[in-house]
Design an enzyme around this catalytic site. Sequence first.
Site, PDB file in Angstrom:
ATOM      1  N   GLY A  80     -20.622  -8.680  41.949  1.00 15.69           N
ATOM      2  CA  GLY A  80     -21.231  -7.463  42.476  1.00 15.69           C
ATOM      3  C   GLY A  80     -22.148  -7.882  43.608  1.00 15.69           C
ATOM      4  N   THR A  81     -21.585  -8.049  44.796  1.00 11.21           N
ATOM      5  CA  THR A  81     -22.356  -8.653  45.890  1.00 11.21           C
ATOM      6  C   THR A  81     -23.446  -7.743  46.440  1.00 11.21           C
ATOM      7  OG1 THR A  81     -20.606  -7.982  47.419  1.00 11.21           O
ATOM      8  CG2 THR A  81     -20.552 -10.243  46.607  1.00 11.21           C
ATOM      9  N   ARG A 121     -16.728   2.517  37.656  1.00 12.17           N
ATOM     10  CA  ARG A 121     -18.122   2.674  37.235  1.00 12.17           C
ATOM     11  C   ARG A 121     -18.212   4.003  36.502  1.00 12.17           C
ATOM     12  NH1 ARG A 121     -17.879   2.374  42.807  1.00 12.17           N
ATOM     13  NH2 ARG A 121     -18.476   0.424  43.818  1.00 12.17           N
ATOM     14  N   CYS A 171     -15.616  -6.961  43.104  1.00 16.30           N
ATOM     15  CA  CYS A 171     -15.338  -5.525  42.972  1.00 16.30           C
ATOM     16  C   CYS A 171     -16.286  -4.664  43.789  1.00 16.30           C
ATOM     17  CB  CYS A 171     -15.400  -5.105  41.503  1.00 16.30           C
ATOM     18  SG  CYS A 171     -17.006  -5.378  40.742  1.00 16.30           S
ATOM     19  N   ASP A 219     -25.705  -5.961  44.743  1.00 15.71           N
ATOM     20  CA  ASP A 219     -26.934  -6.286  44.009  1.00 15.71           C
ATOM     21  C   ASP A 219     -27.300  -7.752  44.153  1.00 15.71           C
ATOM     22  OD1 ASP A 219     -27.180  -3.701  43.243  1.00 15.71           O
ATOM     23  OD2 ASP A 219     -26.750  -4.005  41.118  1.00 15.71           O
ATOM     24  N   HIS A 266     -25.306   4.277  48.835  1.00 15.11           N
ATOM     25  CA  HIS A 266     -24.547   5.108  47.890  1.00 15.11           C
ATOM     26  C   HIS A 266     -23.603   6.078  48.598  1.00 15.11           C
ATOM     27  CE1 HIS A 266     -23.964   8.682  45.278  1.00 15.11           C
ATOM     28  NE2 HIS A 266     -23.795   7.761  44.350  1.00 15.11           N
ATOM     29  N   GLU A 292     -23.976 -10.472  39.283  1.00 14.07           N
ATOM     30  CA  GLU A 292     -24.753  -9.750  40.291  1.00 14.07           C
ATOM     31  C   GLU A 292     -26.246 -10.056  40.187  1.00 14.07           C
ATOM     32  OE1 GLU A 292     -24.014  -5.593  39.598  1.00 14.07           O
ATOM     33  OE2 GLU A 292     -24.065  -5.864  37.430  1.00 14.07           O
ATOM     34  N   ARG A 324     -16.689  -0.955  34.017  1.00 11.95           N
ATOM     35  CA  ARG A 324     -18.057  -1.434  33.858  1.00 11.95           C
ATOM     36  C   ARG A 324     -18.808  -0.492  32.920  1.00 11.95           C
ATOM     37  NH1 ARG A 324     -21.927  -1.627  39.052  1.00 11.95           N
ATOM     38  NH2 ARG A 324     -22.307   0.538  38.457  1.00 11.95           N
TER      39      ARG A 324
END
Length: 876
Positions: free
Chosen positions: A660-661, A501, A710, A663, A414, A638, A546
């Site tokens: 969403g690679t 997001r 993304c 996850d 994060h 994902e 999203r």
Amino acid sequence: MNEKEEKVDFIKWFSELDKNSINLAGGKGANLGEMYNTKVNVPPGFVVTAQAYDYFIKKAGLKEQIDKLLEGIEYEDTKELNKTTEKIRGLIEKADFPKEMEDEILESYELLDTNNVKNVKGTVLEILKNSEPIFVAVRSSATAEDLVDASFAGQQETFLNVKGSSELLTSIKKCIASLFTSRATYYRHKKGYEHVKTSLAVVVQRMIDSDKSGVIFSKDPTNRTESIIIEAVFGLGEGIVSGTITPDKYLVSRDLKILEKNISDKKVAITRSSSGSQELVKLSEEKSNQQVLKEYEIKKLAEISLKLEEHYKKPQDIEFAIEGGEIYIVQTRAVTTIGKKLEDKEIEGEVILSGLGASPGIGSGKIKIIKDLADLDRMKQGDILVTKMTNPDMVVSMQKSAAIITDEGGLTAHAAIVSREMGIPAVVGTREATTKLKDGEVITVDGSTGKIYKGKVAETKQKEIQTISTKTKTKIKVIVDLPSFAERASKTGIREVGLTRIEGIIAESGKHPNYFLKKGNIEDYEDIIFKGLSGIAKFFDEMWVRTSDIRSDEFQNLEGASKQVEVNPMLGMHGIRFGVKNPKILMAELKALKRVAESGKKIGVMMPQIISVEEVQTVKKLLKEIEFSDVKLGVMVETPAAVQIIKELCEEGIKFISFGTNDLTQYILAIDRGNEQVQHLYNEMHPAVLYQLEFVIRVCKRNNVETSICGQAGSRKEMVKFLVEKGIDSISVNADMAKEISDYVAEIEKERGEGQRQYQPSDSAEGRAGTSKQDWEKSDSAAKGMSHTSGVARTKKEDFVKPQAIIPEENTEEESSPINGIEKPERQEKDESEGYYKEEVKPYNEDEESDEDNKETGDKEEDKDDSENGIILDIF
């Protein structure tokens, strides 16, 4: 044999070649000869000449057959082209080499068992010390690949770890046959080259079983300094290419003084077994932290790089391998990414801590150690935020930071993701920042190098946002989550946001959506989302947003959040399942998006964590209920479930998908990317992940659904190369990486000679809806230039490819791996005496039908099947 034929040179050793030997040895062979004769130590080898190719084609009676098969072919008919070129390759592979040519090839192969062919004396039997054949790399070297008006690079085959006479001859024929892949044949046709007059040489070169390997830049590609940069790992160099291993980094002055050594914790190494398979070796703690290169090796490599730079008159990107203490140069090419000269000087000062440079830039300020959220109130503008690991609750405080430092996490944690978007320098994975650094102390953080300095030794500076100047067929978009950073992102000149997001906007409010639900004022939640999105939208024309994906562990401190602790939050109640269960919250988000769209902006809605068609149907009903029809509806891919049901999702009417690679990789590999104990295993380039991406792109193309990525992987060059080669339509990146990735994509597209893609989104939301599949396949085939080929993401291929690579060059034939040599762990056993774990790795094989010749339209896969609930039967 007539007199002319007797003079054919079937074999030329590197010592007999130079840069002017292209017509004889092709581009790769000529450049290897050039290096050899510059007294650079290259792995020994020889070239099966272009004249040998011509001789073979003629003697085997193939010329007339090839001419006949290609005569009158409809090049724009993909199926016909695939079928015809497949026949030609089959003819070549089944044909026998003339005996005199075969004998000379095999004798030369035997002679490779010595390091210096010039000093060979006696018969072959006297020279050979044992009967065990050696491993060689067999790679195509086209005579037309270096022409100014053409780019044939990467269109033919390479085979690594070839061993034995039979395998060698087969590999050479496969290299020759690869001159007639559908893409290469189409490209020559478009360029006006006569097929039978285009020859091919084949390089045969001894494989180096590296003890150490790495890369050298004879000049810093960022242009910060004039210094030489060397990166090195134990074993083969694939760990650097794939990003699996963090290499040692050495900085050397141009007068060969070692200025800096950054010794990394390498954890693992990749080696080659006696059978030729790749092994993943877990290093002992002592070995892991040991310096890879000796002092004299560092200086020798730096000296070689300067020699090559002087010879080629350009800074060089060089790959090296060290075996038994001997240094080999296995590739060199011009550095193509020299950045804009930076005004700031290299930081000088006392380094007190190091970690992983996660977000470039420099930040100075007072340390504020944040152990729990109650400490966040202590953060002032310009402080350095130091914590174990950031979470979304900290977004507001992160915005105040001059820099961010964490104990844990990697490049996809994060802190790394958010700091890169914000443009705030960040260093992650220091392990001991919260215990070693002192609250209130002034430090300087270099987010590029991962170094933390005592005191203020440099001014705070964000990485510069550069305007995109190149035009690409693959659309480049930006990632923007917060209004406060939208203007910065817009400086790229990009007008489309590929990912927003809304959790960032939620975190800034300090209140969980449940707060508004419980208070009965869900309209206030809608207003918060609308204002946040409007702040971003004013700088862009289109946004893909999203819907909320709020995990209980990350947002538990927001007001109104549930205090219930989930056993595994990642697998719990979040994403679209939360929205479906709480339709008022989801509808408020959709209403906010509708209000943004009414201001004249194009809006795409992305649903996260999709696992069923019913979830899409529910969202469609909500959109209909609020009369929000002017919207593109898409899904995040994902979860493995989304991959498996992708055909059904397409049939449900979605307009786009976005990978969403982060996850997807975690779900597939069962690895927590934030856990440093398994961080070295987290790999978005893992074959299992790449299989999923390739499959989804192929199915979406058949259904005229736009494809995109993304996540943070869109900023990784090896992933970008893989996706561009597979035909992805758009890539979303952080603003500070936009120009670099755009330039890289343009370089890939130019190298591949691409035309229009099979799916090229139109200005209308409907695209080509209503047009039959047959019609749009036919209409596009004329322009696309056979653009999609099998291949795995790597840095740019030019004159050479390191012979020990675990990720070989693009293979296009039936025995090639679908992701070209990226290999899977088969077993693991511990060797206590050596202090490491061994893991044998064997390559996957893929049926020819799923390789490059059919990637364009999935011609043959169509009949196989996606009908069985989207299960990937045609890949495995």
